[in-house]
Scaffold this motif. Structure first.
Motif, short mmCIF file in Angstrom:
data_model
loop_
_atom_site.label_atom_id
_atom_site.label_comp_id
_atom_site.label_asym_id
_atom_site.label_seq_id
_atom_site.Cartn_x
_atom_site.Cartn_y
_atom_site.Cartn_z
N LEU A 210 0.61 -0.95 -0.19
CA LEU A 210 -0.38 -0.42 0.01
C LEU A 210 0.51 0.96 -0.21
O LEU A 210 0.57 2.18 -0.83
CB LEU A 210 -1.00 -0.01 1.59
N ILE A 211 1.76 1.19 0.57
CA ILE A 211 2.20 2.56 1.04
C ILE A 211 3.90 2.23 -0.08
O ILE A 211 3.30 4.17 -0.90
CB ILE A 211 3.50 2.90 1.80
N GLY A 212 4.13 1.41 -1.57
CA GLY A 212 4.66 1.50 -2.68
C GLY A 212 3.83 2.37 -3.60
O GLY A 212 4.27 3.00 -4.10
N ALA A 213 2.46 2.04 -3.53
CA ALA A 213 1.06 2.40 -4.50
C ALA A 213 1.24 3.75 -4.48
O ALA A 213 1.01 4.62 -5.11
CB ALA A 213 -0.01 0.97 -4.40
N PHE A 214 1.17 3.93 -2.76
CA PHE A 214 0.81 5.82 -2.83
C PHE A 214 1.78 6.11 -3.14
O PHE A 214 2.02 7.78 -3.47
CB PHE A 214 0.39 5.79 -1.14
N VAL A 215 3.45 5.63 -3.02
CA VAL A 215 4.45 6.82 -3.30
C VAL A 215 4.71 7.29 -4.69
O VAL A 215 4.83 8.02 -5.61
CB VAL A 215 5.71 6.20 -3.50
N ILE A 216 4.21 5.60 -5.80
CA ILE A 216 3.79 5.84 -7.61
C ILE A 216 2.59 6.44 -7.51
O ILE A 216 3.04 7.64 -8.30
CB ILE A 216 3.70 4.20 -8.05
N PHE A 217 2.02 6.81 -6.79
CA PHE A 217 0.28 7.44 -7.22
C PHE A 217 0.61 9.54 -6.84
O PHE A 217 0.75 9.64 -8.10
CB PHE A 217 -0.88 7.59 -6.14
N LEU A 218 1.45 9.49 -5.28
CA LEU A 218 2.28 10.76 -5.52
C LEU A 218 3.38 11.37 -7.50
O LEU A 218 3.42 11.80 -6.71
CB LEU A 218 3.48 10.96 -4.74
N ILE A 219 4.05 10.75 -7.18
CA ILE A 219 5.46 10.61 -8.54
C ILE A 219 4.14 10.84 -9.72
O ILE A 219 4.98 12.40 -10.30
CB ILE A 219 6.20 9.59 -8.26
N ASP A 220 3.32 10.19 -9.52
CA ASP A 220 2.55 10.07 -11.55
C ASP A 220 1.80 11.45 -11.13
O ASP A 220 1.72 12.53 -12.11
CB ASP A 220 1.69 8.70 -10.83
N LEU A 221 1.22 11.77 -9.89
CA LEU A 221 0.34 13.21 -10.11
C LEU A 221 1.13 14.55 -10.15
O LEU A 221 1.46 15.54 -11.19
CB LEU A 221 -0.36 13.33 -8.54
N THR A 222 2.85 14.38 -9.57
CA THR A 222 3.23 15.41 -10.00
C THR A 222 4.52 15.55 -10.77
O THR A 222 5.05 16.87 -11.12
CB THR A 222 4.13 15.33 -8.07
N VAL A 223 4.73 14.71 -11.36
CA VAL A 223 6.05 14.52 -12.15
C VAL A 223 5.44 14.01 -13.66
O VAL A 223 5.12 14.39 -15.15
CB VAL A 223 7.12 13.83 -11.93
N VAL A 224 4.45 12.52 -13.99
CA VAL A 224 4.25 12.31 -14.59
C VAL A 224 3.20 12.35 -16.10
O VAL A 224 3.05 13.12 -16.30
CB VAL A 224 4.44 10.17 -14.56
N SER A 225 2.07 12.05 -14.75
CA SER A 225 0.77 12.18 -15.68
C SER A 225 0.51 14.15 -15.17
O SER A 225 -0.03 14.15 -16.22
CB SER A 225 -0.51 11.99 -14.49
N GLN A 226 0.86 14.18 -14.22
CA GLN A 226 0.92 15.91 -13.37
C GLN A 226 -1.16 15.93 -13.73
O GLN A 226 -1.43 17.19 -14.02
CB GLN A 226 0.88 16.63 -14.43
N ASP A 227 -1.78 15.22 -14.00
CA ASP A 227 -3.82 15.43 -13.51
C ASP A 227 -3.83 14.61 -12.59
O ASP A 227 -3.41 13.01 -12.06
CB ASP A 227 -3.85 15.05 -14.49
N LEU A 228 -4.89 15.02 -11.95
CA LEU A 228 -5.88 14.04 -10.77
C LEU A 228 -6.15 12.96 -11.11
O LEU A 228 -6.53 12.08 -10.43
CB LEU A 228 -6.33 14.71 -9.26
N LEU A 229 -7.06 13.45 -12.25
CA LEU A 229 -8.39 12.25 -12.92
C LEU A 229 -7.28 10.74 -13.48
O LEU A 229 -7.17 9.66 -12.64
CB LEU A 229 -8.69 12.94 -14.28
#
Length: 695
Positions: free
Chosen positions: A71-90
């Motif tokens: 769960l912690i790993g998935a949440f870290v990937i989510f933060l990286i995705d939100l701020t760097v990769v996708s840069q979009d919440l949806l």
């Protein structure tokens, strides 16, 4: 199949359906989709009872510590995705949701884990609804509803079965026989599917009845617009050819009030151009005015005083579903009178081109009522025409280096005696002496029109239309170039034109003082290669279905609900009148019979009518007494019998048949207890079971 196995299998299938919705919406990258698909396949094989997969999964034990790490790993990937990769919440939230789905599939142990899986699957199917408006979502959603009904029923059945097996222990053969089945039977299969069908019906009813309050909060409103050419303020000669082989759909156009309109072609006007510099077309004036709002969402395109009389024009109404384009231009048949749609504002330029303030970010549905001008007899036969100064100063401009074009125009036009005849002569010259081809790229030439007319003698619609406008202006006839779409693909299933990128077209509008601007097309007709096979019919049917999907589901609004309410009200009024007519028609003969009976009662002697009535009542009472035993037997067999009682009765009947084969038949006058004692005397070995059933 046992309920436990069916429950696990339906749970995994529900997750697969929800995940498929996200995949079809193209919202899951490969680095997430591939491991999730592998996990789903393994869990499906495990739930399906494949032995070696079950043995392998039994070795996989996920402890709470590993669960927390995942769960912690998935949440870290989510933060990286939100701020760097996708840069979009949806999209980042959807990626996180898929990771949670994979983790939960690996840790399905307790019943609460299955509830978590259902919640994640529900969020996934809702997310896919927010990501797409395409018709493929309908079968995914229906499959999800079917899977959800099966899964929830099996969830409760397995829970009740476990509780009953832990608390209740059958003490008799009858109790064991009355225990509910623990496997899927034919009756259970069809009953569950029936519940699913009812659920779909209720879902549709709720969808159409619940008030429309606007778009969803998570609705995806951005996306790549379809790139178009020929609808900007400046158009270079030869640019439309780049899209003439693109089959992407631009719009769909219905003609609801015109059943007699020819279905072979429909000109959909975009922009008009009046200035040509030898290489490109442009507008002489770019000012636009906002249309008057006469009702909610209804705009008046032409002032009342400037409209053509009905005798000089043909009205045509179009319902248009426009895809997301990179231009704010609205398309319609010439010339628009009234525009209605969910727009805050609509603008019009000096040459009757319709515009939105900004390019739309999603599909647009709007309706247009147009008046197509017709050439009157006076303009057709006039030997000379007098044009207003505003028309002459604007629509007779020609480039200075067009002497060769002018010589050709005068040579062709001298064959006709009237301006209309000259127009037809120039149009016919272009149709007969030049060849249509998309390979004639003249965008980089310094004199593309001269190259088309005198060197290559091959080109496409822009070359033909530009040549006709310049030749007409040279001989003193006002004309302008128009870009838009020429719709020729009629969908017989949906009753609409399908307009594609390759239908982009340029034509000519010629001015006549009494008739106004008349559409003329000098380009030879080149029919697109549209197949007539069965697959082509299936494709057109699919496009028709997608249009109905967009109308009934994607674009279903509060206005549509009000229209349905008014339709139901009008239909109920008509039904009420029809029913009252039927009642009147039926009551007339009944009243006639009652009147005859009343007259007959006055004719017969007093007391005879009462005697007849009494005889009828006595006869009915005697009939009920005669059938009393049969009615009681039927009621005892069919009414107020619980399933367990029915099972015991069947078991008792089977026991009597078995004993009868052994020579111990039960007489009707013998009670069950007396017959049990008879069996004890004659067959002592079987007596305990008989006593158990009889008790």
């Amino acid at each position: 199949m046992p309920f436990d196995q069916a429950f696990k299998l339906s749970s995994v299938l529900l997750a697969i359906i929800a995940f498929s919705g996200l995949v079809f919406a193209q919202s899951v990258p490969l680095w997430i989709a591939l491991p999730t698909a592998i996990i789903l396949i393994v869990k499906l094989c495990d739930a399906g009872g494949i032995s070696f997969v079950r043995r392998a999964m039994a070795l996989v034990i996920v402890s709470p510590a590993i669960w927390n790490v995942l769960l912690i790993g998935a949440f870290v990937i989510f933060l990286i995705d939100l701020t760097v990769v996708s840069q979009d919440l949806l999209p980042a939230g959807i990626h996180f949701l898929v990771m949670l789905l994979s983790i939960k599939l690996l840790t399905l142990q307790q019943r609460c884990d299955y509830r978590h899986l259902y919640a994640i699957s529900l969020m996934a199917i809702l997310a896919s609804a927010a990501l797409t408006t395409d018709a493929w979502y309908l079968p995914i959603f229906l499959l999800y509803l079917l899977g959800a009904v099966w899964t929830l029923l099996l969830y409760h059945l397995t829970q009740e079965t476990g509780e009953s097996s832990a608390v209740i222990t059958p003490t008799s053969t009858a109790a064991r026989h009355a225990t509910p089945p623990s496997r899927i039977t034919h009756r259970f299969f069809w009953l569950t599917n029936g519940v699913a069908v009812i659920t779909v019906g209720l879902t549709l009813a709720i969808f159409f009845v619940i008030p429309r309050i606007g778009a969803g909060v998570l609705q995806k409103t951005h996306g790549e617009a379809l790139r178009t050419t020929g609808f900007s303020d400046r158009v270079d000669l030869g640019t439309i050819g780049s899209v003439k082989q693109d089959p992407q759909i631009v719009m769909r156009v219905e003609l609801p009030d015109q059943p007699t309109v020819a279905k072979d072609r429909l000109y959909l006007r975009g922009l008009a151009y009046d200035q040509y510099d030898g290489r490109s077309w442009s507008h002489s004036g770019t000012r636009r005015r906002s249309l008057s709002l006469v009702a909610e969402g209804v705009f008046l395109a032409r002032p009342v005083g400037s409209r053509l009389p009905d005798s000089l024009s043909v009205p045509i109404r179009q319902d248009i579903l426009l895809e997301t384009l990179d231009t704010p231009v609205l398309f319609a048949a010439p010339f628009a009178e009234v525009v209605s749609g969910d727009f805050l504002a609509v603008q019009v330029d000096a040459m009757s081109g319709l515009h939105l303030p900004l390019s739309p970010s999603s599909r647009s549905r709007y309706s247009v009522t147009s008046q197509v001008p017709q050439l009157v007899a006076g303009d057709r036969a006039a030997m000379a025409l007098v044009y207003p100064d505003s028309i002459r100063s604007r629509y007779l401009q020609v480039p200075v280096e067009s002497q060769q074009v002018a010589d050709l125009a005068h040579r062709v036009a001298q064959q006709a005696a009237t301006p209309f005849g000259q127009t037809l002569a120039i149009q016919q010259h272009l149709l007969e002496n030049y060849r249509y081809s998309l390979e004639a790229d003249t965008a980089t030439l310094s004199h593309p029109l001269d190259e088309f007319l005198f060197v290559r003698k091959t080109g496409y619609c822009e070359h033909y239309a530009t040549a006709m406008v310049m030749m007409l202006r040279t001989v003193g006839i006002p004309a302008r170039l128009v870009t838009g779409f020429l719709a020729t693909e009629w969908n017989e299933f949906g009753g609409y034109f399908t307009v594609r990128q390759r239908d982009a077209h340029a034509w000519v509008e010629v001015y006549f003082p009494q008739s106004g601007w008349i559409t003329m097309d000098p380009t030879p007709s080149v029919s697109a290669a549209v197949g007539t096979s069965r697959w082509e019919s299936i494709r057109r049917f699919g496009e028709s279905f997608r249009l109905q999907w967009d109308r009934l589901f994607v674009r279903y609004s509060g206005k549509d609900q009000l229209a349905v309410v008014h339709g139901v009200r009008e239909g109920s009024d008509a039904l009420r009148e029809r029913v009252s007519g039927w009642v009147s028609a039926l009551s007339a003969p009944i009243g006639h019979v009652l009147n005859r009976l009343a007259r007959l009662s006055r004719i017969v002697q007093p007391g005879v009518l009462e005697l007849i009535t009494g005889m009828v009542v006595v006869g009915l009472a005697l009939l009920l007494l005669m059938l009393r035993d049969r009615i009681g037997l039927w009621a005892s067999m069919h009414l107020s019998i619980a399933p367990s009682q029915h099972a015991i009765a069947q078991l008792y009947a089977r026991m009597l048949r078995t004993l009868e084969k052994k020579g111990m038949a039960k007489l009707p006058a013998v009670t069950a207890a007396e017959f049990s004692r008879q069996v004890e005397r004659k067959w002592a070995v079987a007596w305990p079971m008989v006593a158990d059933v009889t008790a």
